[in-house]
Design a protein around this motif. Structure first.
Motif, PDB file in Angstrom:
ATOM      1  N   ASN A 180       1.009  -1.401   0.174  1.00 19.86           N
ATOM      2  CA  ASN A 180       0.035  -0.019   0.070  1.00 19.86           C
ATOM      3  C   ASN A 180       0.719   1.255  -0.009  1.00 19.86           C
ATOM      4  OD1 ASN A 180      -3.060  -0.617   0.238  1.00 19.86           O
ATOM      5  ND2 ASN A 180      -2.180  -2.137   1.773  1.00 19.86           N
ATOM      6  N   GLY A 181       1.809   1.127   0.549  1.00 17.25           N
ATOM      7  CA  GLY A 181       3.021   2.517   0.666  1.00 17.25           C
ATOM      8  C   GLY A 181       3.408   2.579  -0.951  1.00 17.25           C
ATOM      9  N   HIS A 182       3.655   1.386  -1.543  1.00 18.82           N
ATOM     10  CA  HIS A 182       4.306   1.498  -2.880  1.00 18.82           C
ATOM     11  C   HIS A 182       3.033   2.091  -3.687  1.00 18.82           C
ATOM     12  CE1 HIS A 182       7.059   0.374  -6.080  1.00 18.82           C
ATOM     13  NE2 HIS A 182       5.935   0.208  -6.821  1.00 18.82           N
ATOM     14  N   GLU A 183       1.831   1.471  -3.438  1.00 19.46           N
ATOM     15  CA  GLU A 183       0.687   2.085  -4.245  1.00 19.46           C
ATOM     16  C   GLU A 183       0.466   3.459  -4.367  1.00 19.46           C
ATOM     17  OE1 GLU A 183      -2.164   0.076  -6.359  1.00 19.46           O
ATOM     18  OE2 GLU A 183      -0.133  -0.290  -6.819  1.00 19.46           O
ATOM     19  N   ILE A 184       0.676   3.755  -2.991  1.00 13.63           N
ATOM     20  CA  ILE A 184       0.488   5.345  -2.698  1.00 13.63           C
ATOM     21  C   ILE A 184       1.243   6.270  -3.704  1.00 13.63           C
ATOM     22  CG2 ILE A 184       0.849   7.378  -1.170  1.00 13.63           C
ATOM     23  CD1 ILE A 184      -0.185   5.782   0.986  1.00 13.63           C
ATOM     24  N   VAL A 185       2.505   5.968  -3.907  1.00 16.19           N
ATOM     25  CA  VAL A 185       3.448   6.553  -4.976  1.00 16.19           C
ATOM     26  C   VAL A 185       3.091   6.275  -6.282  1.00 16.19           C
ATOM     27  CG1 VAL A 185       5.856   6.754  -5.925  1.00 16.19           C
ATOM     28  CG2 VAL A 185       5.367   6.066  -3.122  1.00 16.19           C
ATOM     29  N   THR A 186       2.547   5.184  -6.604  1.00 13.37           N
ATOM     30  CA  THR A 186       2.157   4.816  -7.807  1.00 13.37           C
ATOM     31  C   THR A 186       0.851   5.494  -8.243  1.00 13.37           C
ATOM     32  OG1 THR A 186       3.333   2.638  -7.891  1.00 13.37           O
ATOM     33  CG2 THR A 186       1.530   2.976  -9.510  1.00 13.37           C
ATOM     34  N   GLN A 187      -0.158   5.271  -7.462  1.00 12.75           N
ATOM     35  CA  GLN A 187      -1.548   5.852  -7.865  1.00 12.75           C
ATOM     36  C   GLN A 187      -1.601   7.408  -7.735  1.00 12.75           C
ATOM     37  OE1 GLN A 187      -3.710   3.858  -8.981  1.00 12.75           O
ATOM     38  NE2 GLN A 187      -2.811   2.229  -8.458  1.00 12.75           N
ATOM     39  N   HIS A 188      -0.711   8.003  -7.138  1.00 11.51           N
ATOM     40  CA  HIS A 188      -0.487   9.476  -6.977  1.00 11.51           C
ATOM     41  C   HIS A 188      -0.034  10.032  -8.247  1.00 11.51           C
ATOM     42  CE1 HIS A 188       1.507  13.382  -5.960  1.00 11.51           C
ATOM     43  NE2 HIS A 188       0.226  13.677  -5.614  1.00 11.51           N
ATOM     44  N   GLU A 189       1.144   9.527  -8.781  1.00  8.53           N
ATOM     45  CA  GLU A 189       1.619   9.654  -9.999  1.00  8.53           C
ATOM     46  C   GLU A 189       0.766   9.347 -11.302  1.00  8.53           C
ATOM     47  OE1 GLU A 189       5.258   7.631 -10.366  1.00  8.53           O
ATOM     48  OE2 GLU A 189       6.573   8.743  -8.931  1.00  8.53           O
ATOM     49  N   ASN A 190      -0.064   8.435 -11.001  1.00  5.66           N
ATOM     50  CA  ASN A 190      -1.066   8.244 -11.866  1.00  5.66           C
ATOM     51  C   ASN A 190      -2.016   9.140 -12.342  1.00  5.66           C
ATOM     52  OD1 ASN A 190       0.159   5.854 -12.656  1.00  5.66           O
ATOM     53  ND2 ASN A 190      -1.089   4.399 -11.882  1.00  5.66           N
ATOM     54  N   ILE A 191      -2.215   9.933 -11.375  1.00  5.40           N
ATOM     55  CA  ILE A 191      -3.349  11.041 -11.449  1.00  5.40           C
ATOM     56  C   ILE A 191      -2.976  12.034 -12.690  1.00  5.40           C
ATOM     57  CG2 ILE A 191      -4.042  12.997 -10.179  1.00  5.40           C
ATOM     58  CD1 ILE A 191      -4.214  11.721  -7.689  1.00  5.40           C
ATOM     59  N   ALA A 192      -1.579  12.491 -12.823  1.00  7.67           N
ATOM     60  CA  ALA A 192      -1.225  13.284 -13.739  1.00  7.67           C
ATOM     61  C   ALA A 192      -1.673  12.374 -15.215  1.00  7.67           C
ATOM     62  CB  ALA A 192       0.359  13.472 -13.760  1.00  7.67           C
ATOM     63  N   GLU A 193      -1.487  11.228 -15.229  1.00  6.91           N
ATOM     64  CA  GLU A 193      -1.493  10.590 -16.369  1.00  6.91           C
ATOM     65  C   GLU A 193      -2.996  10.494 -16.985  1.00  6.91           C
ATOM     66  OE1 GLU A 193      -0.799   6.210 -18.477  1.00  6.91           O
ATOM     67  OE2 GLU A 193      -0.176   6.588 -16.514  1.00  6.91           O
ATOM     68  N   CYS A 194      -4.039  10.519 -15.909  1.00  4.22           N
ATOM     69  CA  CYS A 194      -5.322  10.530 -16.171  1.00  4.22           C
ATOM     70  C   CYS A 194      -5.731  11.718 -16.539  1.00  4.22           C
ATOM     71  CB  CYS A 194      -6.068   9.976 -14.949  1.00  4.22           C
ATOM     72  SG  CYS A 194      -5.766   8.070 -14.434  1.00  4.22           S
TER      73      CYS A 194
END
Length: 257
Positions: A180-194
């Motif tokens: 989940n700590g790793h997912e926070i990093v990934t999903q936060h970065e994916n916001i820019a892509e979305c």
């Protein structure tokens, strides 16, 4: 299983009578020292071990569940923001059908505010829990190594099953934490892509500017610290399991294993 183990071991592998006290010996939940004869006062010794075991297990379960729930909540919030940005036109159309003007701008402002709140939430978690994570990271490898050592030393099938279940429990908890700590990093970065993949060219200048600010904000790294050692991510979890071998060799005193 650790609580039930002594009763099963008493049947499968009875210890017999003690030559010193003449009292029938029985298995314990875990090896421990008491200021009294544990064979003569077995019920008292068992109750004390039961209470200590429940206290430790309660701390592990409730402390871990609370922290993992906070991280899971953050991951979910970032995924919701991604979903709305990816379908902004559809949500704006639905909002416009009920007579709301400038629906894209309203939704973009709401998402931007929600995004900032989630960033602040993660930063507060990091500020409050980074030394807890550091201690957990430092202890986890040794704790798992002790369980592995117990597995290597166990002769009872029941004790082996109990140790395996405990090892799986600790490993699952660590996996959920670092994943989940790793997912926070990934999903936060994916916001820019979305945001980039949305229909932003068709929106007005003010809405586009809000979305651009969100993209810039999402590209700033958002991570949980393991004290001064690094960040909460899958690589750190792999490092924990790599350290288990070294600890097992240290405990057994055999570096040629």
């Amino acid at each position: 299983m650790f609580i039930v183990c002594p009763f099963i071991d008493d049947i499968v592998q009875p210890l017999g009578y003690s030559n010193d006290t003449g009292v029938w010996q029985r298995h314990e939940i875990f090896p421990n020292w008491f200021p009294f004869d544990r064979d003569r006062y077995y019920v008292t010794a068992y109750v004390l071990q039961f209470a200590a075991g429940c206290l430790g297990y309660t701390y592990i379960v409730h402390g871990g569940a609370l922290f993992i729930s906070l991280l899971t909540f953050s991951v979910g919030q970032f995924k919701i923001i991604q979903h709305v940005y990816s379908n902004l036109s559809r949500y704006a159309k639905a909002l416009g059908e009920i007579g709301t003007a400038r629906s894209e701008e309203i939704i973009a402002k709401a998402l931007s505010k929600e995004h900032q709140l989630n960033i602040r939430f993660v930063n507060e978690i990091n500020h409050a829990m980074q030394w807890y994570i550091f201690l957990d990271f430092s202890v986890s490898s040794f704790q798992l190594a002790v369980v592995v050592f117990q597995l290597l030393q166990s002769t009872s099938s029941v004790e082996i099953m109990a140790s395996c279940s405990y090892f799986c429990t600790l490993s699952t908890q660590l996996f959920l934490l670092y994943w989940n700590g790793h997912e926070i990093v990934t999903q936060h970065e994916n916001i820019a892509e979305c945001v980039y993949k949305s229909d932003w060219p068709s929106y007005d200048a003010k809405t586009t500017r809000i979305m651009q600010m969100t993209m810039v904000r999402a590209q700033k790294p958002l991570k949980l610290n393991i004290g001064p050692l690094g960040y909460v991510k899958v690589d750190a979890l792999i490092q924990i399991f790599k350290t288990i071998y070294s600890y097992v060799c240290l405990i057994t005193g055999n570096w040629d294993v």
